[in-house]
Write a protein that holds these residues in place. Structure first.
Motif, PDB file in Angstrom:
ATOM      1  N   GLU A  19      11.819  19.096  22.469  1.00 18.30           N
ATOM      2  CA  GLU A  19      10.719  18.152  22.237  1.00 18.30           C
ATOM      3  C   GLU A  19       9.729  18.206  23.397  1.00 18.30           C
ATOM      4  O   GLU A  19       8.514  18.257  23.200  1.00 18.30           O
ATOM      5  CB  GLU A  19      11.315  16.750  22.139  1.00 18.30           C
ATOM      6  N   GLY A  20      10.297  18.176  24.584  1.00 23.63           N
ATOM      7  CA  GLY A  20       9.467  18.255  25.802  1.00 23.63           C
ATOM      8  C   GLY A  20       8.642  19.526  25.821  1.00 23.63           C
ATOM      9  O   GLY A  20       7.465  19.513  26.166  1.00 23.63           O
ATOM     10  N   LEU A  21       9.275  20.620  25.411  1.00 24.41           N
ATOM     11  CA  LEU A  21       8.597  21.911  25.404  1.00 24.41           C
ATOM     12  C   LEU A  21       7.398  21.898  24.461  1.00 24.41           C
ATOM     13  O   LEU A  21       6.285  22.267  24.844  1.00 24.41           O
ATOM     14  CB  LEU A  21       9.604  22.990  24.981  1.00 24.41           C
ATOM     15  N   VAL A  22       7.649  21.470  23.218  1.00 33.31           N
ATOM     16  CA  VAL A  22       6.565  21.436  22.224  1.00 33.31           C
ATOM     17  C   VAL A  22       5.439  20.537  22.732  1.00 33.31           C
ATOM     18  O   VAL A  22       4.252  20.884  22.648  1.00 33.31           O
ATOM     19  CB  VAL A  22       7.096  20.946  20.854  1.00 33.31           C
ATOM     20  N   ASP A  23       5.820  19.423  23.291  1.00 29.34           N
ATOM     21  CA  ASP A  23       4.859  18.468  23.816  1.00 29.34           C
ATOM     22  C   ASP A  23       4.001  19.098  24.922  1.00 29.34           C
ATOM     23  O   ASP A  23       2.777  18.992  24.920  1.00 29.34           O
ATOM     24  CB  ASP A  23       5.655  17.276  24.389  1.00 29.34           C
ATOM     25  N   PHE A  24       4.696  19.766  25.840  1.00 32.04           N
ATOM     26  CA  PHE A  24       4.010  20.394  26.973  1.00 32.04           C
ATOM     27  C   PHE A  24       2.986  21.410  26.487  1.00 32.04           C
ATOM     28  O   PHE A  24       1.815  21.395  26.875  1.00 32.04           O
ATOM     29  CB  PHE A  24       5.034  21.081  27.888  1.00 32.04           C
ATOM     30  N   PHE A  25       3.448  22.317  25.598  1.00 29.82           N
ATOM     31  CA  PHE A  25       2.564  23.388  25.158  1.00 29.82           C
ATOM     32  C   PHE A  25       1.440  22.884  24.266  1.00 29.82           C
ATOM     33  O   PHE A  25       0.318  23.374  24.340  1.00 29.82           O
ATOM     34  CB  PHE A  25       3.369  24.494  24.471  1.00 29.82           C
ATOM     35  N   GLN A  26       1.764  21.873  23.439  1.00 26.75           N
ATOM     36  CA  GLN A  26       0.723  21.318  22.575  1.00 26.75           C
ATOM     37  C   GLN A  26      -0.387  20.708  23.430  1.00 26.75           C
ATOM     38  O   GLN A  26      -1.568  20.952  23.202  1.00 26.75           O
ATOM     39  CB  GLN A  26       1.337  20.272  21.629  1.00 26.75           C
ATOM     40  N   THR A  27       0.032  19.932  24.448  1.00 26.76           N
ATOM     41  CA  THR A  27      -0.951  19.302  25.343  1.00 26.76           C
ATOM     42  C   THR A  27      -1.751  20.373  26.076  1.00 26.76           C
ATOM     43  O   THR A  27      -2.979  20.291  26.172  1.00 26.76           O
ATOM     44  CB  THR A  27      -0.228  18.409  26.383  1.00 26.76           C
ATOM     45  N   ALA A  28      -1.042  21.386  26.582  1.00 30.93           N
ATOM     46  CA  ALA A  28      -1.718  22.457  27.321  1.00 30.93           C
ATOM     47  C   ALA A  28      -2.715  23.185  26.419  1.00 30.93           C
ATOM     48  O   ALA A  28      -3.839  23.489  26.828  1.00 30.93           O
ATOM     49  CB  ALA A  28      -0.698  23.434  27.886  1.00 30.93           C
ATOM     50  N   LEU A  29      -2.302  23.434  25.158  1.00 31.53           N
ATOM     51  CA  LEU A  29      -3.187  24.143  24.226  1.00 31.53           C
ATOM     52  C   LEU A  29      -4.418  23.310  23.874  1.00 31.53           C
ATOM     53  O   LEU A  29      -5.529  23.827  23.820  1.00 31.53           O
ATOM     54  CB  LEU A  29      -2.419  24.467  22.946  1.00 31.53           C
ATOM     55  N   ASP A  30      -4.196  22.013  23.647  1.00 36.03           N
ATOM     56  CA  ASP A  30      -5.320  21.131  23.314  1.00 36.03           C
ATOM     57  C   ASP A  30      -6.319  21.090  24.454  1.00 36.03           C
ATOM     58  O   ASP A  30      -7.528  21.092  24.250  1.00 36.03           O
ATOM     59  CB  ASP A  30      -4.810  19.702  23.032  1.00 36.03           C
ATOM     60  N   GLY A  63      -1.174  30.838  32.395  1.00 36.77           N
ATOM     61  CA  GLY A  63      -0.454  31.962  31.808  1.00 36.77           C
ATOM     62  C   GLY A  63       0.596  32.532  32.738  1.00 36.77           C
ATOM     63  O   GLY A  63       1.596  33.096  32.286  1.00 36.77           O
ATOM     64  N   GLU A  64       0.363  32.401  34.042  1.00 38.63           N
ATOM     65  CA  GLU A  64       1.305  32.934  35.027  1.00 38.63           C
ATOM     66  C   GLU A  64       2.656  32.234  34.934  1.00 38.63           C
ATOM     67  O   GLU A  64       3.659  32.765  35.379  1.00 38.63           O
ATOM     68  CB  GLU A  64       0.753  32.758  36.453  1.00 38.63           C
ATOM     69  N   VAL A  65       2.637  30.993  34.401  1.00 39.07           N
ATOM     70  CA  VAL A  65       3.891  30.226  34.382  1.00 39.07           C
ATOM     71  C   VAL A  65       4.362  29.876  32.977  1.00 39.07           C
ATOM     72  O   VAL A  65       5.412  29.247  32.814  1.00 39.07           O
ATOM     73  CB  VAL A  65       3.764  28.918  35.217  1.00 39.07           C
ATOM     74  N   ALA A  66       3.586  30.281  31.953  1.00 40.15           N
ATOM     75  CA  ALA A  66       3.913  29.864  30.584  1.00 40.15           C
ATOM     76  C   ALA A  66       5.375  30.160  30.234  1.00 40.15           C
ATOM     77  O   ALA A  66       6.106  29.277  29.751  1.00 40.15           O
ATOM     78  CB  ALA A  66       2.970  30.543  29.598  1.00 40.15           C
ATOM     79  N   GLU A  67       5.795  31.381  30.514  1.00 34.36           N
ATOM     80  CA  GLU A  67       7.173  31.749  30.137  1.00 34.36           C
ATOM     81  C   GLU A  67       8.209  31.041  30.987  1.00 34.36           C
ATOM     82  O   GLU A  67       9.285  30.669  30.512  1.00 34.36           O
ATOM     83  CB  GLU A  67       7.340  33.266  30.234  1.00 34.36           C
ATOM     84  N   LYS A  68       7.868  30.827  32.258  1.00 32.59           N
ATOM     85  CA  LYS A  68       8.796  30.122  33.152  1.00 32.59           C
ATOM     86  C   LYS A  68       8.975  28.677  32.694  1.00 32.59           C
ATOM     87  O   LYS A  68      10.089  28.156  32.690  1.00 32.59           O
ATOM     88  CB  LYS A  68       8.253  30.120  34.587  1.00 32.59           C
ATOM     89  N   VAL A  69       7.857  28.046  32.306  1.00 24.04           N
ATOM     90  CA  VAL A  69       7.930  26.663  31.815  1.00 24.04           C
ATOM     91  C   VAL A  69       8.831  26.605  30.584  1.00 24.04           C
ATOM     92  O   VAL A  69       9.723  25.757  30.483  1.00 24.04           O
ATOM     93  CB  VAL A  69       6.512  26.117  31.476  1.00 24.04           C
ATOM     94  N   ARG A  70       8.605  27.568  29.693  1.00 20.01           N
ATOM     95  CA  ARG A  70       9.419  27.617  28.469  1.00 20.01           C
ATOM     96  C   ARG A  70      10.907  27.747  28.826  1.00 20.01           C
ATOM     97  O   ARG A  70      11.740  27.004  28.319  1.00 20.01           O
ATOM     98  CB  ARG A  70       8.959  28.798  27.609  1.00 20.01           C
ATOM     99  N   ASP A  71      11.208  28.662  29.748  1.00 18.01           N
ATOM    100  CA  ASP A  71      12.613  28.876  30.121  1.00 18.01           C
ATOM    101  C   ASP A  71      13.244  27.630  30.737  1.00 18.01           C
ATOM    102  O   ASP A  71      14.420  27.334  30.496  1.00 18.01           O
ATOM    103  CB  ASP A  71      12.735  30.053  31.105  1.00 18.01           C
ATOM    104  N   SER A  72      12.442  26.906  31.539  1.00 23.28           N
ATOM    105  CA  SER A  72      12.992  25.703  32.174  1.00 23.28           C
ATOM    106  C   SER A  72      13.271  24.616  31.134  1.00 23.28           C
ATOM    107  O   SER A  72      14.285  23.923  31.210  1.00 23.28           O
ATOM    108  CB  SER A  72      12.041  25.166  33.251  1.00 23.28           C
ATOM    109  N   PHE A  73      12.363  24.478  30.149  1.00 28.03           N
ATOM    110  CA  PHE A  73      12.615  23.494  29.081  1.00 28.03           C
ATOM    111  C   PHE A  73      13.862  23.885  28.291  1.00 28.03           C
ATOM    112  O   PHE A  73      14.669  23.031  27.918  1.00 28.03           O
ATOM    113  CB  PHE A  73      11.408  23.385  28.143  1.00 28.03           C
ATOM    114  N   VAL A  74      13.990  25.195  28.052  1.00 24.29           N
ATOM    115  CA  VAL A  74      15.176  25.678  27.323  1.00 24.29           C
ATOM    116  C   VAL A  74      16.432  25.373  28.129  1.00 24.29           C
ATOM    117  O   VAL A  74      17.451  24.907  27.598  1.00 24.29           O
ATOM    118  CB  VAL A  74      15.050  27.190  27.002  1.00 24.29           C
ATOM    119  N   ALA A  75      16.363  25.605  29.455  1.00 27.32           N
ATOM    120  CA  ALA A  75      17.518  25.323  30.320  1.00 27.32           C
ATOM    121  C   ALA A  75      17.885  23.844  30.285  1.00 27.32           C
ATOM    122  O   ALA A  75      19.061  23.479  30.381  1.00 27.32           O
ATOM    123  CB  ALA A  75      17.213  25.752  31.748  1.00 27.32           C
ATOM    124  N   LEU A  76      16.861  22.998  30.120  1.00 23.78           N
ATOM    125  CA  LEU A  76      17.106  21.550  30.047  1.00 23.78           C
ATOM    126  C   LEU A  76      17.515  21.120  28.638  1.00 23.78           C
ATOM    127  O   LEU A  76      17.834  19.957  28.393  1.00 23.78           O
ATOM    128  CB  LEU A  76      15.836  20.779  30.438  1.00 23.78           C
TER     129      LEU A  76
END
Ligand SMILES: [Zn+2]
Length: 389
Positions: free
Chosen positions: A270-281, A253-266
């Motif tokens: 697709e990568g973002l959805v993939d990352f969060f889906q895997t993390a959630l599972d 949770g400490e990095v969830a928003e940062k990860v999202r922002d970095s994917f957005v910057a890139l």
């Protein structure tokens, strides 16, 4: 001892003095028959002061009596310790300094007195003086462990992290117990200091040193990710933050928003959805759900985000999920706010507060921001995010 009443304390003091005096007196009277110092009357004089509740005068008398003979060193030490434990540090210092000034001390007695004086200084917050004394004692075999622990305490307090690393390494040899997780925290402290002074390269190197000391160091991965993101190396940043899932998923949770922002910057949705889906599972972490629902709401609208949260709630019913759902619904309704819904959200919000922030697993300290060193019990790596579960 601290919890005992003053009566008990004075009894101990008087008997400590008396026993020390008795030992001393027998030896003393054998050796120095020609002295005119009247020990018994001095003792009773001191006792009188005690009974009249004039402890300061009593102490002066007792210390004078005790000073006569070097065989009373143990009593001196005991007396000094009593004062320190009672919080009367100045007195303890005076007694121990007095002891140190004797030329007749054996090496062992000198070490003992040094150690006690060092403890007095530590308690009085005179860290520089304490450090000097303990440094003198580092080679002393008997006091070794105690000295290292005290030095570590001083260096942590003074934020002298390089010295702290050195001492922790020595201590782990003495104790036959690795202190890698704590050494990694010291490296992270150095890394944070380097970031503050603008030296990102040095900071990155220090954080990697932390990781090689302790592969499970979440803080190091967090720092590395932050540095890489700052340098716009978003892939590297995501890679570093991703490690946290393996180290301790509670901290994702400490990095969830940062990860999202970095994917957005890139621009890699697709990568973002993939990352969060895997993390959630894998981890079912609340903060991941929150970040993900925010992203879906922005990309596909509130209805899609609501659907996502409802699905999540079915798998993992929590107040955080419920709050997020109400939030989304109220956002959708906009100006035509449903008063009942607002009320409900307020209530759920209150419940949610109990599950927010950070808590120490050791002492129960609760805080709104993350501390790697607990301000309550002064232990490292004991605080964890409440919303991680
Ligand atoms: Zn604690």
């Amino acid at each position: 001892m601290d919890s005992a009443g003053p009566g008990f304390y004075w009894l101990v003091l008087a008997s400590a003095v008396a026993s020390g005096w008795l030992i001393a007196w027998f030896g003393y009277s054998r050796k120095l028959k020609n002295t005119d110092f009247d020990l018994p009357s001095a003792y009773f004089k001191g006792l009188n002061y005690l009974l009249n509740e004039e402890p300061d005068k009593a102490i002066e008398v007792f210390v004078q009596v005790l000073e006569v003979n070097s065989e009373t060193i143990e009593t001196h030490l005991a007396l000094g310790n009593l004062f320190r434990r009672r919080g009367e540090v100045e007195r303890a210092i005076r007694i121990h300094q007095n002891l140190m000034a004797r030329p007749a001390l054996s090496n062992e007695q000198r070490s003992l007195a040094l150690m006690e004086l060092g403890r007095d200084y530590l308690k009085a917050g005179l860290y520089d003086r304490a450090e000097n004394l303990f440094q003198e004692l580092t080679e002393d075999r008997k006091q070794g462990r105690e000295v290292l622990l005290s030095l570590l305490q001083i260096y942590e307090y003074e934020k002298e992290w390089k010295q702290a690393i050195e001492i922790a390494n020595k201590l782990s040899v003495v104790d036959h117990k690795p202190m890698n997780d704590i050494v990694a925290q010291y490296h992270c402290e150095l890394a944070d200091a380097a970031i503050t002074s603008g030296d990102l390269k040095a900071a990155g190197k220090l954080a990697r040193q932390a990781l090689s000391a302790d592969h499970a160091c979440v803080r190091a991965s967090l720092i590395i990710g932050n540095i890489e993101a700052e340098l716009s190396n978003h892939r590297e940043a995501i890679k570093a933050w991703n490690q946290i899932g393996e180290q301790d998923a509670m901290f994702l949770g400490e990095v969830a928003e940062k990860v999202r922002d970095s994917f957005v910057a890139l621009d890699d949705k697709e990568g973002l959805v993939d990352f969060f889906q895997t993390a959630l599972d894998k981890h079912k972490t609340i903060s991941i759900m929150q970040a993900m629902s925010g992203f879906i709401s922005k990309e596909q609208g509130q209805t899609a985000a609501e659907k996502f949260v409802i699905e999540w709630l079915r798998k993992k019913p929590t107040v955080h999920g419920l709050y997020r759902l109400l939030d989304l619904r109220l956002e959708k309704q906009g100006a035509e706010m449903d008063n009942d819904l607002v009320l409900l959200r307020g209530m759920i919000g209150e419940l949610k507060k109990e599950h927010e922030g950070y808590v120490c697993q050791n002492c129960g300290f609760k805080g709104k921001v993350m501390h790697w060193l607990c301000p309550g019990c002064h232990k490292w790596n004991t605080i964890r995010p409440l919303s991680g579960e």
